[in-house]
Design a protein around this motif. Structure first.
Motif: not given
Length: 346
Positions: A169, A209-210, A213, A216
């Motif tokens: 990704n 976003k990092s 992620y 996650s």
């Protein structure tokens, strides 16, 4: 009625004290400043310490098969003697040893080096009760929003770890591995994603976003760090030159952090001047900007943890660059910005 008054008093007491404890202010000391006038000034006002560069790979692991924990050990001893809270600034990022930056080093070798350094650091610092926070990665994203990567040679500002590669990704494997190790081996330390530059939207969008992620994947990220080296580079000019917008951008970032269960840290605040020909005016401008930042941090501490670290305490000179101003002068006399501490440390 008596019971109601007691309940109200307890609620008020704990609310006020919780808010006070949510804004923590400290400063940086270098190893060679321990047990000097500068450390005495530190102890007069602060209990939150960042031990400068003593935990970085360049100091701890300067060569293959060479480990030297002497400086950070003495900083830890100093913290334990004086009951200080520490944020360890030994992240994976550009400040890596020259042998790590060697152009011939392969991605597999770099991953082995990263795992070795992060493992040893996390095991060591997880045993230290004074260590409350740890920068896991630092300066990973450029103001353009691109990942900070390697450059030719070993004497430039570069980030060799990106050479390890990206996952499916397009997220750097070194960032994921760093937080994986820290999550596993430093369970009681708050893990910080530290970042430099100003408030360029592409940079902070990528950082947000990092963080999502990384989480996650089941790894912890507990806080965001913004360095705050004001006027050091073009990336922070905008913050100073359009201060209203800069404060609004900072406010929005802190709000996002707290809304996402993240602490917020101003990790390396100082104020850069190229020369001292107009120093008095520069110091007054520094005080005005610091006042705006501190007022904002105090307000935001109502919603979550906020820390502020003054990078160094006195004037710092960098050859070929200029002068970094903090809360004391070169002679360790209080600068105008020091007056702001009377309110936040009372």
């Amino acid at each position: 009625m008596k019971n109601q008054l007691i309940i109200f008093f307890l609620f008020f007491y704990f609310s006020v004290n919780s808010q006070e404890n949510n804004f923590i202010v400290g400063a940086t000391l270098n190893f060679n400043e321990l047990n000097t006038q500068k450390s005495d000034l530190f102890l007069k006002d602060f209990t939150y310490l960042t031990p400068a560069n003593a935990a970085k790979q360049t100091v701890v692991h300067p060569k293959p098969n060479t480990w030297n924990w002497t400086k950070i050990n003495q900083m830890l001893d100093f913290a334990n003697i004086h009951n200080l809270d520490l944020r360890i600034h030994g992240p994976i990022g550009p400040q890596s040893s020259k042998w790590i930056k060697d152009d011939s080093r392969t991605s597999d070798e770099l991953m082995l080096n990263l795992v070795e350094f992060m493992t040893e650091s996390c095991i060591k610092f997880s045993k230290e009760p004074s260590v409350k926070w740890m920068d896991v990665v630092n300066e990973t994203i450029l103001p353009s929003g691109k990942w900070h990567g390697p450059r030719l040679g070993n004497n430039k500002w570069e980030n060799p770890w990106l050479k390890i590669g990206l996952d499916e990704n397009e997220f750097p494997l070194y960032i994921l591995k760093s937080f994986e190790i820290a999550t596993k081996l430093a369970p009681d330390i708050s893990l910080v994603f530290n970042q430099n530059a100003g408030f360029q939207p592409r940079l902070w969008d990528k950082l947000k976003k990092s963080i999502k992620y990384i989480r996650s994947k089941g790894y912890r990220v507990d806080g965001i760090g913004w360095q705050g080296h004001l006027l050091l580079s073009k990336s922070t000019y905008g913050f100073v030159n359009d201060l209203d917008k800069g404060i609004k951008d900072l406010s929005n970032l802190i709000d996002w952090a707290h809304e996402n269960d993240l602490d917020f840290h101003v990790t390396e605040l100082d104020y850069f001047v190229e020369d001292k020909s107009n120093l008095n005016n520069d110091l007054l401008n520094q005080k005005m900007i610091y006042s705006r930042i501190i007022n904002l941090l105090e307000e935001k501490s109502k919603n979550g943890l906020v820390t502020l670290n003054f990078w160094d305490m006195g004037e710092r000179y960098k050859k070929g660059k200029g002068y970094f101003q903090s809360i004391y002068s070169k002679e360790l006399k209080p600068n105008p910005s020091y007056e702001l501490l009377n309110n936040i440390l009372k």
